[in-house]
Enzyme design. Structure first.
Site, PDB file in Angstrom:
ATOM      1  N   ASP A 274      47.156  36.990  39.286  1.00 33.96           N
ATOM      2  CA  ASP A 274      47.922  37.168  38.223  1.00 33.96           C
ATOM      3  C   ASP A 274      49.460  36.720  38.822  1.00 33.96           C
ATOM      4  OD1 ASP A 274      45.984  38.184  36.716  1.00 33.96           O
ATOM      5  OD2 ASP A 274      45.580  40.114  38.000  1.00 33.96           O
TER       6      ASP A 274
ATOM      7  N   HIS B 133      44.189  43.478  45.814  1.00 29.91           N
ATOM      8  CA  HIS B 133      43.166  43.511  45.719  1.00 29.91           C
ATOM      9  C   HIS B 133      41.752  44.354  46.466  1.00 29.91           C
ATOM     10  CE1 HIS B 133      39.321  40.932  44.410  1.00 29.91           C
ATOM     11  NE2 HIS B 133      40.260  40.722  42.691  1.00 29.91           N
TER      12      HIS B 133
END
Length: 389
Positions: free
Chosen positions: A325, A271
């Site tokens: 996710d 991320h």
């Protein structure tokens, strides 16, 4: 080696692609503590909000209004959202007509654009009118997404039930069945977790669009278009497909070795902000295991955990860990939701985050106008077209 062209920029600036680290505005809505793996909505951790019992509606109220509601305020808010949950017949007809012809995020994008066309106050850009639209879209997104899933399956659309909470009714409108209490609880948690996340790509897209003082619907359409991408909301689809491609936990190591050799990006990891374990993934992990066991898809969870161990061992030292996710697709798949619908489900709660950011920025709005570093020629000689070879 070709000579590097000079960079042309007036003033002093640190240049990083993708605006990494750039400060665009001040906000009191959410804080992503990437170093410590924490996510905070208006001062409250998502762990507390998920455990608090107020449901997604409480979080939506917090994001849109700036404070936690009393029980009376929450009851009124829930009742208001319930009455706004229906969508016009024109939107239903559109969804039925195009749902099988494009990605569901494209259907959602087009349906929201149509809703703007049907609102006579579409171009009344005030905080009060935009707040009213935000409430209506927050209520309508579950209905739109549920309708898209059913239309894609060739099933009749189901009307909202104002006696039910948003998450329960969302699941009922998608599946045609009354969900059990645990599934409703987990959907509530999923919506809370996905509601807001700092200056991410889709939020920035919404804010940039709205900063031109265009209509609110256009700004939300921009957010939907950005969220659709595989590097943003679409990553949950790609991650589940990775698990399905691996197929057997015993082949996970071989798959990862081949992916490394081919330099294939392993979806669901890393991320831009988090350099510690994503707190949303931490919350989803045990739920993914629970729901995979319930659905008889435990092999997907086992693959996920084996892949997690391999990637973290290889890249954890660089701050690469599972993101939100990584586990969400396993949960939605266990709920019987089509893989292509995972990103629209992401949009269902994110409408509250997009709306809150737009409404916060609007009173002292300033058009976003960043600059690019020009690396082209400055003194090219023009040749008339008749003289060009």
């Amino acid at each position: 080696m070709a000579e590097e062209k000079p960079r042309q920029f007036v003033g002093s600036v640190e240049f990083k692609k993708g605006l990494e680290g750039a400060i665009t505005n001040e906000s009191a809505i959410s804080y992503v503590d990437g170093a410590n793996g924490k996510l905070i909505y208006r001062g409250y951790s998502i762990d507390d909000l998920c455990a608090g019992g107020g449901g997604y509606e409480e979080t939506a109220y917090l994001l849109l209004n700036g404070n936690l509601p009393t029980q009376a305020e929450l009851d009124l808010f829930n009742a208001d959202l319930a009455l706004r949950r229906s969508i016009p017949q024109e939107a239903k007809d559109l969804i039925v007509q195009i749902a099988n012809k494009c990605h569901p995020m494209s259907t959602l994008r087009t349906a929201v654009s149509l809703l703007g066309c049907l609102n006579p106050r579409e171009f009344e850009v005030t905080v009060e009118n935009d707040y009213d639209i935000a409430l209506t879209l927050t209520a309508q997104f579950p209905t739109l997404v549920a309708a898209i899933q059913r239309a894609r399956r060739g099933e009749f659309l189901i009307e909202p039930d104002v006696t039910k909470g948003l998450s329960e009714d969302f699941l009922r409108m998608m599946t045609g069945e009354t969900p059990d209490a645990r599934t409703v609880e987990v959907m509530d948690m999923a919506l809370i977790i996905h509601a807001e996340h700092g200056m991410n790509a889709s939020t920035f897209s919404s804010m940039v669009t709205n900063s031109s003082l265009t209509d609110f619907y256009s700004s939300i359409v921009a957010g939907i278009g950005s969220l659709k991408g595989p590097l943003h909301g679409g990553a949950n689809e790609a991650t589940l497909r990775t698990f399905q491609e691996i197929g057997d936990p015993a082949t996970t190591e071989d798959w990862f070795a081949a992916a490394k050799e081919k330099k294939v990006k392993v979806m669901g990891f890393g991320h831009r902000v988090y350099k510690a374990y994503d707190p949303r993934a931490r919350l989803f992990d045990p739920i993914a295991r629970e729901f995979a066991e319930r659905a008889g898809t435990s092999h997907l969870y086992e693959i996920a955990k084996k892949l997690e161990a391999l990637v973290v061992a290889d890249l954890g030292g660089k701050g690469i860990f599972p993101n939100v996710d990584f586990f969400s697709g396993i949960i939605y798949d266990a709920m019987g939701i089509d893989t292509d619908m995972f990103t629209p489900i992401f949009a269902v709660p994110r409408i509250a985050g997009w709306s809150a950011r737009i409404l916060e920025y609007l009173p002292e709005n300033r058009l976003f106008r960043p600059r690019a570093v020009y690396i082209g020629d400055l003194e090219s000689q023009y040749t008339p077209i008749a003289e060009r070879g």
